[in-house]
Scaffold this motif. Sequence first.
Motif, mmCIF file in Angstrom:
data_model
loop_
_atom_site.group_PDB
_atom_site.id
_atom_site.type_symbol
_atom_site.label_atom_id
_atom_site.label_comp_id
_atom_site.label_asym_id
_atom_site.label_seq_id
_atom_site.Cartn_x
_atom_site.Cartn_y
_atom_site.Cartn_z
ATOM 1 N N MET A 188 0.833 -1.201 0.000
ATOM 2 C CA MET A 188 0.000 0.000 0.000
ATOM 3 C C MET A 188 0.869 1.253 0.000
ATOM 4 N N VAL A 192 0.437 4.085 -2.887
ATOM 5 C CA VAL A 192 0.091 5.464 -2.548
ATOM 6 C C VAL A 192 1.173 6.423 -3.026
ATOM 7 N N ILE A 203 -5.600 11.984 -1.387
ATOM 8 C CA ILE A 203 -5.762 10.523 -1.435
ATOM 9 C C ILE A 203 -6.446 10.069 -0.145
ATOM 10 N N VAL A 205 -7.713 6.152 1.683
ATOM 11 C CA VAL A 205 -7.715 4.691 1.601
ATOM 12 C C VAL A 205 -8.813 4.180 2.526
ATOM 13 N N ASN A 206 -9.815 3.539 1.929
ATOM 14 C CA ASN A 206 -10.969 3.037 2.697
ATOM 15 C C ASN A 206 -11.557 4.119 3.598
ATOM 16 N N ILE A 216 1.276 4.367 7.110
ATOM 17 C CA ILE A 216 0.682 3.084 6.708
ATOM 18 C C ILE A 216 1.576 1.992 7.277
ATOM 19 N N VAL A 225 -3.890 2.426 8.826
ATOM 20 C CA VAL A 225 -3.668 3.779 8.322
ATOM 21 C C VAL A 225 -3.979 4.726 9.472
ATOM 22 N N LEU A 230 -7.689 -1.554 8.459
ATOM 23 C CA LEU A 230 -8.444 -1.606 7.209
ATOM 24 C C LEU A 230 -8.803 -3.047 6.890
ATOM 25 N N TYR A 234 -9.235 -3.044 -0.566
ATOM 26 C CA TYR A 234 -8.793 -1.694 -0.242
ATOM 27 C C TYR A 234 -9.137 -0.760 -1.401
ATOM 28 N N THR A 235 -9.950 0.244 -1.102
ATOM 29 C CA THR A 235 -10.375 1.204 -2.117
ATOM 30 C C THR A 235 -9.594 2.491 -1.930
ATOM 31 N N VAL A 236 -8.796 2.831 -2.916
ATOM 32 C CA VAL A 236 -7.965 4.033 -2.876
ATOM 33 C C VAL A 236 -8.573 5.048 -3.840
#
Length: 309
Positions: A188, A192, A203, A205-206, A216, A225, A230, A234-236
């Motif tokens: 991750m 990122v 940005i 993340v979730n 992270i 995070v 999380l 994982y939705t970025v």
Amino acid sequence: MCGMSQQPPSRSSASPPKRPDASMSLLTNVMDHSLDDGYAEAAARRRADGQGGLPRTLRAKLGLAAGLVLAAVVVTVGAAQARISAPTLAKEREQLIDRIQRETSDADKLKSNVDELRDKVEATQRDALKKYGGDKAETVSLLAGGTAVHGPGVKLVIDDAKEAGQGGGGPRQSNSFSDRGRVRDRDMQRVVNGLWQAGAEAIAVNGQRLTALSAIRAAGDAILVDNKPLVPPYTVLAVGDGKRLRSGFQDSSGGVYLHVLEKDYGVRASISAEDEVRLPAATSLIVRTAQPQAGGADKSGTDTGKGTS
């Protein structure tokens, strides 16, 4: 009278029926000879010498009776004490439950007070930035992640491999990770950083907004995070020019790294340009440093030489 030979009576040659337990000879032997032969002989000698069985003398009988009475007294006293102490234990349990409920209620009230104070502090900070920072206040808040943003961008979804949990070898196992198909914190981090490199303006993340102070990390197999765990997938979400951001990320080191994870380890990922994505403001954003700024103006517009940054 003619003689006729008599045939001897026929006898049944059928064998006697087998015992139902014939197939369990070992178990039958154990049941029939439950006592070892040596112990059986010793018991027989004791009975022959008059030492076996119940005591025969009056003194021995009185001793046995006294032992039985003592055992009965101990059991009775224990049962009585347990019965007497039961209401006390129940009362203590109820008191403990009431105390837990009171403490939980107090903790909820304190949390509510903390949230209210945090909102007041944030409002005061925003007012101070507007007063002394002028038009820079919104820009500073936006860059610091203290303002919710929306606009065009990209949506990147990363998930563990389908066979994740079955283990495996390879270079991803070097840091005591036995499952190479699971997305890790370092994965991750690279993804990122690739989005920042591609020109992302913000940005999340979730739903966790990233700032310059965000971290992270990993706790076991979980990705954290800012110390918040999380759950995959994982939705970025990243704000920026969607098409340019997508192509820039795919050409960046983070995009190449993600492609290797997909090809070699089965990690699933998809990226798409979006017309609008919404990112929340960062939580628990704290002003850590402040210093006077020359050129600050008072209400009348006079330069006072004071200010904050």
